[in-house]
Structures are given as structure tokens and as C-alpha cells.
Design a protein around this motif. Sequence first.
Motif, PDB file in Angstrom:
ATOM      1  N   UNK A  80     -34.202  22.151 -19.768  1.00  0.00           N
ATOM      2  CA  UNK A  80     -33.199  21.117 -19.514  1.00  0.00           C
ATOM      3  C   UNK A  80     -31.799  21.637 -19.850  1.00  0.00           C
ATOM      4  N   UNK A  81     -30.800  20.928 -19.339  1.00  0.00           N
ATOM      5  CA  UNK A  81     -29.393  21.238 -19.623  1.00  0.00           C
ATOM      6  C   UNK A  81     -28.658  19.914 -19.832  1.00  0.00           C
ATOM      7  N   UNK A  82     -27.534  19.954 -20.545  1.00  0.00           N
ATOM      8  CA  UNK A  82     -26.821  18.697 -20.826  1.00  0.00           C
ATOM      9  C   UNK A  82     -26.307  17.978 -19.581  1.00  0.00           C
ATOM     10  N   UNK A  83     -25.805  18.741 -18.596  1.00  0.00           N
ATOM     11  CA  UNK A  83     -25.238  18.129 -17.394  1.00  0.00           C
ATOM     12  C   UNK A  83     -25.062  19.204 -16.320  1.00  0.00           C
ATOM     13  N   UNK A  84     -24.543  18.796 -15.170  1.00  0.00           N
ATOM     14  CA  UNK A  84     -24.346  19.738 -14.061  1.00  0.00           C
ATOM     15  C   UNK A  84     -23.371  20.855 -14.433  1.00  0.00           C
ATOM     16  N   UNK A  85     -22.343  20.519 -15.183  1.00  0.00           N
ATOM     17  CA  UNK A  85     -21.360  21.539 -15.548  1.00  0.00           C
ATOM     18  C   UNK A  85     -21.990  22.639 -16.393  1.00  0.00           C
ATOM     19  N   UNK A  86     -22.873  22.259 -17.276  1.00  0.00           N
ATOM     20  CA  UNK A  86     -23.567  23.261 -18.087  1.00  0.00           C
ATOM     21  C   UNK A  86     -24.434  24.153 -17.216  1.00  0.00           C
ATOM     22  N   UNK A  87     -25.063  23.570 -16.205  1.00  0.00           N
ATOM     23  CA  UNK A  87     -25.886  24.349 -15.277  1.00  0.00           C
ATOM     24  C   UNK A  87     -25.012  25.336 -14.514  1.00  0.00           C
ATOM     25  N   UNK A  88     -23.873  24.863 -14.005  1.00  0.00           N
ATOM     26  CA  UNK A  88     -22.968  25.743 -13.264  1.00  0.00           C
ATOM     27  C   UNK A  88     -22.470  26.889 -14.140  1.00  0.00           C
ATOM     28  N   UNK A  89     -22.170  26.573 -15.387  1.00  0.00           N
ATOM     29  CA  UNK A  89     -21.671  27.608 -16.295  1.00  0.00           C
ATOM     30  C   UNK A  89     -22.706  28.700 -16.501  1.00  0.00           C
ATOM     31  N   UNK A  90     -23.964  28.315 -16.665  1.00  0.00           N
ATOM     32  CA  UNK A  90     -25.023  29.302 -16.873  1.00  0.00           C
ATOM     33  C   UNK A  90     -25.226  30.130 -15.607  1.00  0.00           C
TER      34      UNK A  90
END
Length: 238
Positions: A80-90
Motif C-alpha cells: 500500500x501507499x499513502x496516496x497517488x502522489x506517493x505512488x508517483x514519487x516512487x
Amino acid sequence: MAVYVYAVTLSDHPCRVDGVTGVGAHAAPVRVVPAGGLCAVVSDIDEEIRPKRRDVAAHQAVQNRLLADGTPLPLQFGYTAPDDEAVRAVLEEQAGTYRAALERVQGCAEYNVKASRKQDLLLREILDDLPEARRLNEEILAGSQDPRLPLELGRMIADEVELRRSSAAVELVRALVPLGKDHALHTPGGEDFLNLSLLVPFGDEAALVKAHKELARDDDSGVVVRLTGPLPPYSFVA
């Protein structure tokens, strides 16, 4: 809102996930988050996800949908990730790592081979082949009260079982590994003596299926070979 991440793909993957729902009690729609020339396949969640049967099945259904159009980089259940922005950053930070991993598995699927051997036939074979084991067994069956006999026979049979299982595993690996682009050996569980994963290019699976049919023929040895696939290439995600 937190997001559950199923897989990473190259940006040119079709990602046909319209109408697919994901994990969790509310089963939100599965969607795509693009970044860094890659795509993460995700769905929204508002709860802690545990490996319940329904959620594991939903996770696998997404992987299978993606695999039908090309090889994804599947993530293990529960990422899991906190939100879409965290996913994009990774995706942007790890773009090189993800691309290298995708290049390794591109155009391939995983096939898993497990093998076991019927214990009664194996024990009968050992008693037929080893005169000393047969003698000890006959003495025990005749009513000998010597407590050393069962221990000696047990050790002899255990050693021989391990030797024959290892030998059978080596033979199967030697026959099957050339049929894949890559392979991974896992620790067998239960009665299995082999747990082998093969990374097989799309279109090359016919040779593996043929080999499995030949190996699975009943030759009175009691060896049972099971083939599962195509699967997302979990075993080859570095």
C-alpha cells in the motif's frame, strides 16, 4: 485516501482494468497512476488489508487481467501507499530499477512445477532394492523385540528417501530448466521434493507442456509432476 498497489507496467501496456474492482470490503475500481514512463495499477482503500480469500482472489484477478496483454511487474499481496502522489514519487525515484526488472520479465510468464512421490511406492522400492532394509523389516514383522531394529530401519529408510528424492529433483531440473529463459528454485513444502519456477517466453510454453505430459506419465515410479501457469512472474521480481 490510501491506495493499494497491484503491479507496475511500462507506459505502453494497455492496462485494461475498466470494470475491474479491487481488494477491500468496498472493492473500489482499479485504475492507473502514470509517472516516469511507467504505470502503477492501484485501487483506493479505507481499511487495513489482510489476506482474506476474497481479497487474495481480487489481487490475483488484477494480475491475470494485466498478464493477458503483456507482462506486468507484480507486487506481493498487501503493498500500500499513502496516496497517488506517493505512488508517483516512487515510480519516478525507482524508474531505473522498475525498468530493469520489467526488461527481465518482458514477454514472459511464470510456470511453476511441483513434484512429489507416492510414499507407499517409494518405501516398497527401497525394501526391494536394499537387502539389509528388507531383512530388518522382515525381522520386525516376525515379532522381534529388539528395540534397535525399528530405529536402524527408520534411519536407513529416511536416508534413502532423501537420497532418492534429491536424485529425482536433479533429474527434473535438468530436463526442465532449458525450457525457460530463467528459473528459480523454492523450498518444497509438504510431500513435495521439487518446487521450481520457470520464466517462459510467450509462445514457448508448448515445449514445457509437452515435457510435463511426458514426465507425468505413469511409469510405476509413483512420481507426480504438477504444472501451473501461466502466472505473473512473482519469482523473478528482483
